[in-house]
Design a protein around this motif. Structure first.
Motif, PDB file in Angstrom:
ATOM      1  N   GLU A 391      26.716 -40.480 -13.253  1.00  0.00           N
ATOM      2  CA  GLU A 391      26.229 -41.811 -13.622  1.00  0.00           C
ATOM      3  C   GLU A 391      24.791 -41.772 -14.144  1.00  0.00           C
ATOM      4  O   GLU A 391      24.160 -42.814 -14.343  1.00  0.00           O
ATOM      5  N   GLU A 392      24.277 -40.552 -14.335  1.00  0.00           N
ATOM      6  CA  GLU A 392      22.937 -40.364 -14.893  1.00  0.00           C
ATOM      7  C   GLU A 392      21.873 -41.154 -14.138  1.00  0.00           C
ATOM      8  O   GLU A 392      21.068 -41.883 -14.718  1.00  0.00           O
ATOM      9  N   VAL A 393      21.894 -41.003 -12.817  1.00  0.00           N
ATOM     10  CA  VAL A 393      20.898 -41.658 -11.965  1.00  0.00           C
ATOM     11  C   VAL A 393      19.872 -40.597 -11.560  1.00  0.00           C
ATOM     12  O   VAL A 393      20.238 -39.579 -10.968  1.00  0.00           O
ATOM     13  N   THR A 394      18.613 -40.821 -11.903  1.00  0.00           N
ATOM     14  CA  THR A 394      17.592 -39.823 -11.571  1.00  0.00           C
ATOM     15  C   THR A 394      17.133 -39.990 -10.121  1.00  0.00           C
ATOM     16  O   THR A 394      17.434 -40.978  -9.467  1.00  0.00           O
ATOM     17  N   LEU A 401      15.292 -47.498  -6.001  1.00  0.00           N
ATOM     18  CA  LEU A 401      16.383 -48.484  -6.015  1.00  0.00           C
ATOM     19  C   LEU A 401      16.446 -49.236  -7.338  1.00  0.00           C
ATOM     20  O   LEU A 401      16.625 -50.451  -7.371  1.00  0.00           O
ATOM     21  N   ARG A 402      16.295 -48.483  -8.435  1.00  0.00           N
ATOM     22  CA  ARG A 402      16.326 -49.158  -9.741  1.00  0.00           C
ATOM     23  C   ARG A 402      17.758 -49.510 -10.119  1.00  0.00           C
ATOM     24  O   ARG A 402      18.674 -48.733  -9.884  1.00  0.00           O
ATOM     25  N   PRO A 403      17.927 -50.677 -10.728  1.00  0.00           N
ATOM     26  CA  PRO A 403      19.268 -51.006 -11.229  1.00  0.00           C
ATOM     27  C   PRO A 403      19.655 -50.047 -12.353  1.00  0.00           C
ATOM     28  O   PRO A 403      18.798 -49.388 -12.928  1.00  0.00           O
ATOM     29  N   PRO A 404      20.944 -49.959 -12.646  1.00  0.00           N
ATOM     30  CA  PRO A 404      21.396 -48.999 -13.653  1.00  0.00           C
ATOM     31  C   PRO A 404      20.685 -49.184 -14.993  1.00  0.00           C
ATOM     32  O   PRO A 404      20.258 -50.282 -15.353  1.00  0.00           O
ATOM     33  N   ARG A 405      20.588 -48.064 -15.726  1.00  0.00           N
ATOM     34  CA  ARG A 405      19.882 -48.055 -17.003  1.00  0.00           C
ATOM     35  C   ARG A 405      20.459 -49.018 -18.029  1.00  0.00           C
ATOM     36  O   ARG A 405      19.748 -49.511 -18.891  1.00  0.00           O
TER      37      ARG A 405
END
Lengths: 510, 388
Positions: A391-394, A401-405
């Motif tokens: 899901e390409e979450v860094t 806790l950033r929302p998805p890109r």
């Protein structure tokens, strides 16, 4: 619905031994293994971390079946013992009644081959689903060529289909050393074995043998990045680290390799015990959450047994397959005993013969090792490396806790509470974080990233990783195309009584 | 144990409770929310994310229409993304009987001035690439849509905290202390909280919670199931209902569809109910493959279940008890997500002014005056007996 007295899931060392043992005791045994797996899944690193380093013949199911059978003498033995062997069949679900689910005819498994799915009931179940590769991230670990030791082992031993010419192995320990040895035996060049520790772990003889063959060991080193064009790894940049896992300036070295094999560690494949509601307990020396079991390998559910790596994996098991086999035999005896096929004195005598249950000589705390790797990779690679490649979450996305890109993040008021705030009342819940950030929500459903995600969240929130709840497993535990999941055995009654969303007074149909 | 106080204590960190808390905090109230689990850990974070004008239930139309308007600016309002997508809602019919239902719903919608249009199969196929050739027609609601459930419920929570509201997760209510016909304080595992108003927004536990104050709030818990596929190229931003399913394609690309039979369940006040899936997910997968045959090769990667609650007439309950007179009941009968912005607005108005600017006639507790405590058994809404 079909029903079997004993189903054994997983035809590795322990599962096959369990099946043979129970069959010889007079039980009608069904042994199921998902290999050979569909290539579409293999390409997505499900269920194993293949890193797209396999040859195209992997798609030839007949050829792969032949190779698998040839590589596993025990399968022939199982067959001779009367075991019903079903290869190319995955178990994607496990269902049983509970307080809020009461209409099943009994405990049952969801099975599927490459074309269709079906359900089978069982009287006893032995879960011997092995372990999976633990992923830790560095820049470029989403490129083709980053794979796991377990994946490499499977491609070499099951399929003879590993497509690698020059490999860098991450981590010593028996897992890494044995992977390097195995690669060399297959004519694959091993450019380096790397470890964050100051000295090589694992059997000294293995280290010495590798050194004799000219393999360079880089202790107190880690990976800065894997580099390559067209989505393929072409080289790996190593860097030396100090005692605090900080990079030492000017020590970078670029090593040409098409494959980086992560041999950091293995984690038990506890999906099915988790779905069934078996009690799980965290043991950092056995790879994390493992099914609680008694000295008959029986879980907290009286009809479910475990054997082999799924019951807990440690590095000593790499060199001694007899540990897993003995656990399998014990589970086989126990299942036969509980089905009444053999009497208790006989079963006890057999158990005394088998003695070792294999979890008494754990070489080290796997989680500390993983944490050290992660710390070094974080110090060297920074926060912008993917924690969850699907899901390409860094790492930064995760711990902030950033929302998805793909969402417009500009609408935020920037007052987002920290992980620490979330951890104020109770240990951080990875399922909550997952739904906010999408880490662990991709094709592999966290198979590759869940340990890394848990460790990052634990460290960032000041939580002990042992206190964090397990990231949930849900069916299907293998990706299953809609047309495969489709119940060809569906009774007409289901269509006739299918409820519109909350239309009145429907009960679930059996 | 410490005794703290707040103007309003909300029990339940789901969409209804948190939306109520947010609007009250926005109006200047000191609000505290407690939940035995995590934000959106139950039905609020695990439903289908559908937003609709509820033409199927005309009494709800004023509330639902208000909600769809509030949704259009909810991201800005809360300051955190909800993934709300308002590209419409399409209900398709695959049988003559369903077509008849659609025509009837269209008449209701038109009477209420709702933007709705009948669409023919060719148009349906343009709107939903890959949909079955078997549709007989569809009903398109321009203001419908969908959102991400966990992001939304967390957005309410963060927005509440941005306004200074307090949130106690993993904090279980153990009692409600009543003095002179009012709830004086809420007793929890994190201490007692005195309050002017208490809002019971405890989802399936709403009935059990009300029993603590001697009130009969008839709701029956039920477990429902839903599944998600791997992400695929975005084909339709429209929320879709048909072939016995409801769902949407998420912005990320996953198909998220649920439906089928539910199972009545019992819950406990202080514990989270189990939420297993059953082989029903295969039947859901089949219906999804029938509905979208062009996407039948997409893999299912996950399923989940949730425990929702239903009132005897399938409608929400939003009311203030006569006694204790400062206790507000909020439960949405398994439709809380879509209407949540309006629910919060209504509850805040009830607390602040004793009445709501939105028409909530038919949602009060007085409609259950004839419903006795044995109603679930009488209706067959109890769990089936556990097998041996």
């Amino acid at each position: 619905m079909e029903s079997r007295p004993l189903v054994v899931v997983g035809a590795g060392e322990s599962g096959t031994a369990a099946a043979i043992e129970a069959a010889r005791a007079g039980v009608q045994v069904t042994l199921i293994d998902e290999n050979p797996i569909p290539t579409a899944m293999a390409g997505l690193n499900v269920p194993q971390f293949f890193g797209r380093r396999f040859v195209s013949t992997l798609g030839n199911k007949a050829q792969m079946l032949e190779r698998m059978t040839a590589a596993n003498d025990a399968l022939a033995e199982a067959d001779a013992a009367g075991v019903e062997v079903q290869l190319g069949t995955c178990v994607w679900g496990a269902f049983r009644n509970s307080d809020t689910s009461r209409v099943l005819e009994g405990p049952q498994l969801g099975l599927a081959d490459h074309e269709r799915s079906w359900l089978v009931k069982y009287d006893r179940l032995i879960v011997a689903t092995g372990a999976r590769d633990v992923g830790v991230g560095f820049a470029g670990w989403n490129l083709a060529g980053a794979m796991g030791a377990n994946g490499a082992h499977s491609l070499i031993h099951h399929y003879q289909a590993l497509a690698s010419r020059r490999m860098v192995v991450l981590s010593t320990g028996n897992l890494g050393l044995r992977t390097a040895e195995m690669a060399l035996d297959r004519g694959i060049e091993v450019a380096a074995v790397v470890d964050v520790s100051g000295s090589a772990r694992g059997e000294r003889a293995l280290t010495a043998a590798l050194r004799d063959k000219g393999v360079k060991l880089y202790t107190s080193h880690t990976v800065r990045e894997a580099v390559g064009r067209d989505g393929e790894i072409e080289s790996v940049v190593l860097v030396e680290i100090d005692d605090n896992c900080e990079p030492v300036g000017g020590t970078e070295k670029e090593i040409v390799a098409d494959t980086v094999c992560l041999a950091i560690g293995l984690a038990p494949n506890v999906e099915l015990p988790s779905l069934l509601g078996c009690d799980l307990a965290f043991d950092p020396e056995l790879g994390g959450y493992v099914p609680v079991h008694d000295d008959w390998m029986r879980t907290s559910l009286e009809d479910v047994f475990v054997a082999g790596d799924v019951a807990g994996f440690h590095d000593g098991m790499v060199l001694d397959a007899e540990i897993a086999r003995n656990q399998g035999r014990l589970a086989g005896v126990a299942a036969a005993k509980s089905l009444g096929a053999i009497d208790t004195p006989k079963a006890v005598a057999r158990r005394n013969d088998l003695k070792a249950t294999g979890t008494d000589s754990k070489p080290y705390d796997a989680y500390s090792h993983w944490r050290r790797w992660l710390r070094a990779l974080l110090n060297v690679g920074g926060p912008d490396v993917f924690a969850c490649p699907c899901e390409e979450v860094t790492r930064a996305d995760l711990i902030d806790l950033r929302p998805p890109r793909f969402l417009n993040r500009q609408t935020e008021r920037t007052s987002r509470p920290s992980l620490k705030a979330l951890a104020k009342d109770a240990p951080v819940n990875p399922d909550q974080v997952k739904r906010l950030t999408r880490a662990g929500m991709g094709h592999c459903q966290g198979r590759l990233c869940r340990e890394q995600v848990a460790l990052l969240l634990a460290d960032a929130s000041g939580t002990d990783v042992a206190d964090m709840p397990v990231m949930s497993y849900r069916p299907p535990v293998r990706p299953l195309p809609l047309r495969v999941m489709w119940p060809h055995d569906e009774p007409d009654q289901v269509r006739n009584e299918w409820a519109k969303w909350f239309s009145p007074t429907q009960q679930v149909l059996g | 144990m410490s005794v703290d106080r707040a103007d309003v204590v909300v029990i339940g960190a789901g969409v209804s409770g948190l939306s109520s808390a947010y609007f009250l905090a926005k109006a200047g109230k000191d609000v505290l929310v407690v939940d035995k689990g995590i934000v959106g850990g139950e039905a609020s974070g695990r439903n289908g994310g559908m937003v609709s004008e509820r033409v199927d239930e005309p009494l709800l139309i004023p509330l639902a229409v208000e909600a769809t308007e509030l949704w259009t600016t909810l991201d800005e309002e809360l300051g955190h993304p909800t993934e709300f997508t308002q590209e419409g809602r399409l209900q398709v019919a695959v049988t003559e009987a369903e077509m008849g239902d659609l025509l009837a719903e269209r008449d209701v919608a038109l009477r209420h001035g709702i933007d709705v249009a009948l669409v023919e199969p060719p148009e349906i196929r343009d709107m939903i690439p890959g949909i079955t050739e078997r549709t007989l027609g569809g009903l398109f609601f321009a203001n419908g849509g969908h959102a991400n459930t966990q992001l939304t419920v967390q957005a309410y929570a963060w927005a509440l905290q941005d306004l200074g509201g307090r949130l106690y997760q993993n904090t279980t209510v153990t009692g409600l202390r009543i003095v002179d016909g009012r709830v004086a304080s809420v007793e929890t595992t994190a201490g007692d909280f005195a309050a002017e108003f208490v809002i019971g927004a405890a989802g399936p536990q709403t009935g059990l919670l009300a029993e603590l104050v001697g009130a009969n709030v008839p709701v029956a818990p039920a477990r429902v199931e839903i599944l998600a596929t791997a992400p695929v190229e975005l084909r339709f931003p429209i929320a879709l209902v048909g072939n016995g399913l409801y769902g949407h394609q998420a912005v990320r690309g996953n198909l998220i569809f649920g439906g089928g039979a539910h199972e009545w369940a019992d819950v406990e006040l202080t514990a989270s109910p189990g939420k297993p899936n059953t082989p029903l997910i295969r039947n859901i997968a089949r219906r999804l493959a029938e509905l979208l045959p062009g996407m039948a090769d997409v893999p299912v990667i996950r399923s989940w279940a949730g425990v929702v609650e239903q009132a005897p007439d399938y409608r929400p309950i939003i009311d203030i008890l006569e006694c204790p007179s400062n206790y507000v009941v909020v439960t949405a009968s398994a439709h809380g997500f879509g209407i949540s912005p309006a629910t919060g607005k209504v509850v805040s108005e009830l607390v602040l002014h004793g009445e709501s600017s939105i028409d909530i006639r038919g949602l009060g507790l007085d409609r259950f005056s004839g419903v006795g405590r044995g109603w679930r058994e009488e209706r067959g809404w109890s769990p089936v007996p556990q097998r041996a």
